[in-house]
Design an enzyme around this catalytic site. Structure first.
Site, mmCIF file in Angstrom:
data_model
loop_
_atom_site.group_PDB
_atom_site.id
_atom_site.type_symbol
_atom_site.label_atom_id
_atom_site.label_comp_id
_atom_site.label_asym_id
_atom_site.label_seq_id
_atom_site.Cartn_x
_atom_site.Cartn_y
_atom_site.Cartn_z
ATOM 1 N N ASN A 10 0.862 -1.178 0.000
ATOM 2 C CA ASN A 10 0.000 0.000 0.000
ATOM 3 C C ASN A 10 0.902 1.232 0.000
ATOM 4 O OD1 ASN A 10 -1.749 2.076 0.528
ATOM 5 N ND2 ASN A 10 -2.568 1.212 2.434
ATOM 6 N N ARG A 88 -2.866 -2.029 -3.134
ATOM 7 C CA ARG A 88 -4.010 -1.143 -2.921
ATOM 8 C C ARG A 88 -3.847 0.051 -3.864
ATOM 9 N NH1 ARG A 88 -4.733 3.283 1.621
ATOM 10 N NH2 ARG A 88 -6.816 3.952 1.086
ATOM 11 N N HIS A 177 -12.632 4.092 0.771
ATOM 12 C CA HIS A 177 -12.727 3.079 1.838
ATOM 13 C C HIS A 177 -13.507 1.840 1.396
ATOM 14 C CE1 HIS A 177 -12.236 6.526 4.982
ATOM 15 N NE2 HIS A 177 -11.082 5.902 4.848
ATOM 16 N N ARG A 238 -9.622 16.899 8.065
ATOM 17 C CA ARG A 238 -10.460 17.360 6.943
ATOM 18 C C ARG A 238 -11.796 17.874 7.471
ATOM 19 N NH1 ARG A 238 -9.725 11.938 4.110
ATOM 20 N NH2 ARG A 238 -7.574 12.008 3.393
ATOM 21 N N GLU A 383 -8.669 -4.487 5.842
ATOM 22 C CA GLU A 383 -8.544 -4.229 4.404
ATOM 23 C C GLU A 383 -7.465 -5.104 3.774
ATOM 24 O OE1 GLU A 383 -8.555 -0.118 5.876
ATOM 25 O OE2 GLU A 383 -9.225 0.429 3.871
#
Ligand code: ADP
Length: 396
Positions: A10, A88, A177, A238, A383
């Site tokens: 990833n 990923r 996600h 964020r 994940e």
């Protein structure tokens, strides 16, 4: 040695996370991260058989990290157990509706999506190329953050802008996600004995980046993140949803440039911006306990926006068999889950305080009471395992 493991890679712009996982058992032989890639402090660290080890990369970037990873895996006797590499990839645009094996055409298509994720897709491609160089002959797969949401209906993903922005530039809601949602949606159905083909699941993936999704009969039908991961919930740094006119207001009134505003909304807002303290939920919770008013405000806004958007997603599914919490915050913060369930009490959620407290630090389970009309559940996302399973299926 039998080739039972999948190497998961990833890559970010200056980091590379990795793990070696057995897709059949979920067992993780090793995991680690290479950080500060391309800077003089670059290093790779990993955890193997309970021990933490590290190695300097002396300014090396992704290529050096993959080379170091290869020699470390050889050292540990793991190299020959690897059947394939699963990567990923953040953005698959409208091209990738599911995971696939890497070939030239796929690499080109990922590059063609790079304008949609300019910080991530190029880094993902660098990781794939470095892996192809250092692990020649191993099949590679790509698993996209966006692909799960490709089943959203048009009315959920079209922005109310001039249609040409969608037609000519691909401006729409994509969502992220997705790998986590796919894993959690399936797990929720297993845990609650629901039939996937007849299930309405709402999931909050609450980490430093946070989003929520509506999953109907196993398929993504709406989500809170959009064209980019900035839309939707309040996150660590964020802002989530704000009036888009904030750009012209801050620019015209106060002279901030486009790049400065983008930086503020992505890196200096959210929990960090409101609390002026930290983006880390644990630090905010501790400050709340000490009576810090701004931390409390940050927490209140976070929970209120979350509850409101979770309720909104139930419009997409037309109800809710289960509301699932996952991600670092979702799996650990009993305080946030409790607050959100209280706000959603009018929908029939009745929290069981003890169960809510028990479901932390890797413990999964239902957190609503036996008499609750609606069900909330905590699930540990994985994940990496999902990527390993996809890769194993793709290589047959
Ligand atoms: P990322 O988006 O980086 O993958 P994670 O899923 O690891 O993030 O989640 C990180 C967030 O989880 C941080 O805000 C962290 O404070 C929060 N978190 C982790 N453990 C706890 C805990 N025990 N209580 C509250 N929040 C926690």
């Amino acid at each position: 040695m039998s080739k039972e493991n999948i190497l998961i890679i990833n890559c970010g712009s200056s980091s590379m996370k990795f793990a070696v996982i057995n897709p059949a058992t979920g067992e993780e032989a090793i995991n680690g991260i290479a950080e500060r890639l391309g800077s003089p402090e670059s290093l790779i660290r990993w955890k193997f058989e309970g021990n933490k080890e590290r190695e300097e990369l002396n300014g090396g970037a992704h290529d050096a990290a993959v080379a170091a990873l290869l020699s470390m895996l050889a050292d540990k006797g793991l190299k020959d157990s690897i059947a394939a590499v699963g990567h990923r990839v953040v953005h698959g645009g409208e091209t990738f509706k599911e995971s696939c094996l890497v070939n030239e055409e796929v690499m080109q298509a990922i590059e063609n999506c790079s304008h949609l994720a300019p910080l991530h897709n190029p880094a993902n491609l660098i990781g794939i190329k470095a892996a192809q160089k250092h692990f020649p002959g191993l099949p590679m797969s790509v698993v996209f953050d966006t692909s799960f949401h490709q089943t959203m209906p048009e009315h959920a993903y079209i922005y109310p802008l001039p249609y040409e922005f969608y037609r000519d530039h691909g401006v729409r809601k994509y969502g992220f996600h997705g790998t986590s949602y796919r894993f959690v949606a399936k797990r929720v159905c297993e845990m609650l004995n629901l039939e996937v083909s007849n299930s309405k699941v709402i999931i909050g993936h609450l980490g430093n980046g946070a989003s929520a999704a509506a999953v109907l009969n196993g398929e993504g039908v709406d989500t809170t993140m959009g064209l980019t991961p900035l839309e939707g919930l309040v996150m660590g740094t964020r802002c989530g949803n704000v009036d888009p006119n904030i750009y012209s207001f801050l620019n015209k009134e106060y002279g901030y440039s486009l790049d400065e505003i983008t930086d503020i909304l992505n890196k200096k807002s959210g929990l960090l911006g409101m609390s002026e303290l930290s983006n880390d939920c644990r630090a905010i919770e501790e400050a709340c306990e000490e009576g810090n008013k701004q931390a409390q405000l940050a927490m209140d806004v976070f929970c209120y926006v979350l509850a409101k958007q979770l309720a909104g997603l139930m419009v997409a599914t037309g109800g809710c068999d289960a509301l699932a919490f996952t991600g670092g915050i979702g799996e650990n913060s009993d305080a946030i889950r409790g607050k959100v369930l209280e706000m959603l009490g009018f929908m029939g959620f009745e929290m069981d305080a003890q169960k809510n407290l028990d479901c932390r630090f890797g413990n999964e389970g239902v957190i609503t009471s036996d008499s609750s009309k609606a069900t909330a559940i905590v699930v540990s996302t994985n994940e990496e395992l999902m990527i390993a399973k996809d890769t194993a299926i793709l290589i047959g």
